[in-house]
Design a protein around this motif. Structure first.
Motif, PDB file in Angstrom:
ATOM      1  N   LEU A 295     -38.019  15.066 -33.820  1.00 61.98           N
ATOM      2  CA  LEU A 295     -39.227  15.031 -33.011  1.00 61.98           C
ATOM      3  C   LEU A 295     -39.572  13.606 -32.579  1.00 61.98           C
ATOM      4  CD1 LEU A 295     -41.449  17.624 -34.924  1.00 61.98           C
ATOM      5  CD2 LEU A 295     -40.064  17.989 -32.873  1.00 61.98           C
ATOM      6  N   LEU A 296     -39.356  12.655 -33.464  1.00 62.37           N
ATOM      7  CA  LEU A 296     -39.590  11.255 -33.102  1.00 62.37           C
ATOM      8  C   LEU A 296     -38.669  10.835 -31.964  1.00 62.37           C
ATOM      9  CD1 LEU A 296     -39.948   9.608 -36.643  1.00 62.37           C
ATOM     10  CD2 LEU A 296     -41.775   9.978 -34.970  1.00 62.37           C
ATOM     11  N   ALA A 297     -37.404  11.213 -32.060  1.00 64.59           N
ATOM     12  CA  ALA A 297     -36.430  10.828 -31.044  1.00 64.59           C
ATOM     13  C   ALA A 297     -36.731  11.473 -29.693  1.00 64.59           C
ATOM     14  CB  ALA A 297     -35.019  11.220 -31.503  1.00 64.59           C
ATOM     15  N   LEU A 298     -37.344  12.649 -29.717  1.00 60.13           N
ATOM     16  CA  LEU A 298     -37.655  13.355 -28.467  1.00 60.13           C
ATOM     17  C   LEU A 298     -38.965  12.893 -27.830  1.00 60.13           C
ATOM     18  CD1 LEU A 298     -36.629  17.000 -29.417  1.00 60.13           C
ATOM     19  CD2 LEU A 298     -35.479  15.481 -27.783  1.00 60.13           C
ATOM     20  N   GLY A 299     -39.679  11.994 -28.510  1.00 68.13           N
ATOM     21  CA  GLY A 299     -40.899  11.453 -27.929  1.00 68.13           C
ATOM     22  C   GLY A 299     -42.162  12.221 -28.228  1.00 68.13           C
ATOM     23  N   TYR A 300     -42.170  13.015 -29.281  1.00 69.92           N
ATOM     24  CA  TYR A 300     -43.370  13.770 -29.633  1.00 69.92           C
ATOM     25  C   TYR A 300     -44.568  12.878 -29.966  1.00 69.92           C
ATOM     26  CZ  TYR A 300     -41.796  18.620 -29.415  1.00 69.92           C
ATOM     27  OH  TYR A 300     -41.399  19.850 -28.962  1.00 69.92           O
ATOM     28  N   PRO A 301     -44.376  11.713 -30.578  1.00 70.98           N
ATOM     29  CA  PRO A 301     -45.550  10.862 -30.821  1.00 70.98           C
ATOM     30  C   PRO A 301     -46.291  10.525 -29.530  1.00 70.98           C
ATOM     31  CG  PRO A 301     -43.733  10.130 -32.165  1.00 70.98           C
ATOM     32  CD  PRO A 301     -43.167  11.162 -31.226  1.00 70.98           C
TER      33      PRO A 301
ATOM     34  N   LEU B 141     -46.272  12.182 -26.732  1.00 71.58           N
ATOM     35  CA  LEU B 141     -46.897  13.395 -26.205  1.00 71.58           C
ATOM     36  C   LEU B 141     -48.242  13.654 -26.869  1.00 71.58           C
ATOM     37  CD1 LEU B 141     -43.962  15.990 -25.931  1.00 71.58           C
ATOM     38  CD2 LEU B 141     -45.067  14.721 -24.090  1.00 71.58           C
ATOM     39  N   SER B 142     -48.329  13.323 -28.143  1.00 71.21           N
ATOM     40  CA  SER B 142     -49.556  13.586 -28.898  1.00 71.21           C
ATOM     41  C   SER B 142     -50.526  12.407 -28.887  1.00 71.21           C
ATOM     42  CB  SER B 142     -49.205  13.937 -30.347  1.00 71.21           C
ATOM     43  OG  SER B 142     -48.581  12.841 -31.003  1.00 71.21           O
ATOM     44  N   GLY B 143     -50.178  11.351 -28.137  1.00 66.16           N
ATOM     45  CA  GLY B 143     -51.059  10.194 -28.057  1.00 66.16           C
ATOM     46  C   GLY B 143     -51.072   9.363 -29.320  1.00 66.16           C
ATOM     47  N   ARG B 144     -49.963   9.365 -30.052  1.00 65.67           N
ATOM     48  CA  ARG B 144     -49.880   8.633 -31.305  1.00 65.67           C
ATOM     49  C   ARG B 144     -48.677   7.708 -31.315  1.00 65.67           C
ATOM     50  NH1 ARG B 144     -52.562  13.206 -32.319  1.00 65.67           N
ATOM     51  NH2 ARG B 144     -54.041  13.309 -34.077  1.00 65.67           N
ATOM     52  N   SER B 145     -48.718   6.748 -32.190  1.00 68.07           N
ATOM     53  CA  SER B 145     -47.546   5.910 -32.419  1.00 68.07           C
ATOM     54  C   SER B 145     -46.584   6.679 -33.307  1.00 68.07           C
ATOM     55  CB  SER B 145     -47.955   4.608 -33.105  1.00 68.07           C
ATOM     56  OG  SER B 145     -48.390   4.882 -34.441  1.00 68.07           O
ATOM     57  N   PRO B 146     -45.313   6.277 -33.374  1.00 71.96           N
ATOM     58  CA  PRO B 146     -44.387   6.952 -34.288  1.00 71.96           C
ATOM     59  C   PRO B 146     -44.885   6.956 -35.727  1.00 71.96           C
ATOM     60  CG  PRO B 146     -43.163   5.602 -32.745  1.00 71.96           C
ATOM     61  CD  PRO B 146     -44.626   5.295 -32.519  1.00 71.96           C
ATOM     62  N   GLU B 147     -45.514   5.869 -36.151  1.00 73.39           N
ATOM     63  CA  GLU B 147     -46.016   5.799 -37.518  1.00 73.39           C
ATOM     64  C   GLU B 147     -47.180   6.764 -37.727  1.00 73.39           C
ATOM     65  OE1 GLU B 147     -43.756   2.365 -36.380  1.00 73.39           O
ATOM     66  OE2 GLU B 147     -45.579   3.202 -35.481  1.00 73.39           O
ATOM     67  N   GLN B 148     -48.053   6.864 -36.750  1.00 75.24           N
ATOM     68  CA  GLN B 148     -49.182   7.791 -36.851  1.00 75.24           C
ATOM     69  C   GLN B 148     -48.720   9.244 -36.841  1.00 75.24           C
ATOM     70  OE1 GLN B 148     -51.333   6.312 -33.429  1.00 75.24           O
ATOM     71  NE2 GLN B 148     -52.869   5.276 -34.710  1.00 75.24           N
ATOM     72  N   PHE B 149     -47.714   9.527 -36.013  1.00 78.27           N
ATOM     73  CA  PHE B 149     -47.190  10.888 -35.958  1.00 78.27           C
ATOM     74  C   PHE B 149     -46.534  11.258 -37.282  1.00 78.27           C
ATOM     75  CE2 PHE B 149     -43.874  14.013 -35.126  1.00 78.27           C
ATOM     76  CZ  PHE B 149     -44.566  14.970 -34.403  1.00 78.27           C
TER      77      PHE B 149
END
Length: 237
Positions: free
Chosen positions: A27-33, A35-43
């Protein structure tokens, strides 16, 4: 549910933890963070509490045996122990469906034109399939593709699923399953998503069109030999 040729491998806590981490990395690699308005760390922090639930359920489900083995991405037939689901409030269906592909494919998934403008928003989770929690993420457990229902009227398939104490998958859950396990969608073993309805006779479904995944719908009274009914045993937030 397994086929005659499947051999189940027990899910150990270590395997469950490794599989959860794989799903998060995907999900991180696909850019979900983003999409959800979050940083990778927040996601990652948002979904982290679900890891303990996945580990705690180890031993109650099984990965199908296959070349990938249980310590990496499971070799999928028609059954997976759990799927990390990101709800549409964080990641809209119109944005996540194009991130899907078939196993070994490159063409992005797409939403069929039969969904008139604005109709996707009206396909909401039924009371039985309503995701738990309020943070927009949950763990979908004991997932079955439901190919045993190929050729069965969708309305009858959903009734059988309910009799077994299970529920059909929602739009978001079907896309999550396909995103994290592309092997699940194969010719003649596609599946409906009866957990999302809009008040009419349409039942959403995922199938293959033009060598790519397609999100479409079929009538609840019309059976198709290539379309089953996906279901889950539990949801946890």
């Amino acid at each position: 549910m397994t086929t005659d040729t499947d051999t189940a491998l027990e899910v150990t806590p270590d395997a469950a933890a490794a599989e959860f981490d794989r799903q998060v990395r995907t999900l991180l690699a696909l850019g979900y963070p983003a999409l959800s308005g979050r940083s990778p760390e927040q996601f990652a922090a948002l979904v982290a509490p679900l890891r303990a639930e996945a580990v705690a359920r180890a031993g109650s489900a099984a990965y199908p045996a296959g070349p990938a083995g249980p310590e990496t991405a499971p070799a999928v037939t028609g059954r997976v122990p759990f799927v990390l689901v990101v709800g549409r409030a964080l990641a809209p269906v119109e944005r996540t469906m194009p991130l899907t592909t078939l196993h070994g494919g490159r063409l992005p998934g797409f939403v069929d034109r039969s969904f008139e403008p604005g109709s996707l928003e009206r396909f909401l989770a039924t009371e039985e399939a309503r995701p738990p929690g309020r943070d927009g993420v949950h763990l979908l457990c004991e997932v079955e593709r439901g190919e045993e229902f190929c050729g069965v009227v969708p309305g009858d398939a959903m009734a059988t699923v309910a009799e077994r104490g299970r529920t059909p998958l929602t739009l978001e859950e079907g896309i999550a399953l396909l995103t994290l396990f592309p092997e699940i969608l194969v010719k003649n073993k596609c599946f409906s998503l009866g957990g999302s309805r809009c008040g009419d006779r349409r039942v959403p479904a995922l199938w293959i069109s033009k060598r790519a995944p397609k999100l479409g719908w079929c009538w609840e009274g019309n059976p198709h030999t290539w379309l089953g009914m996906a279901s889950a045993g539990a949801r946890h937030a």
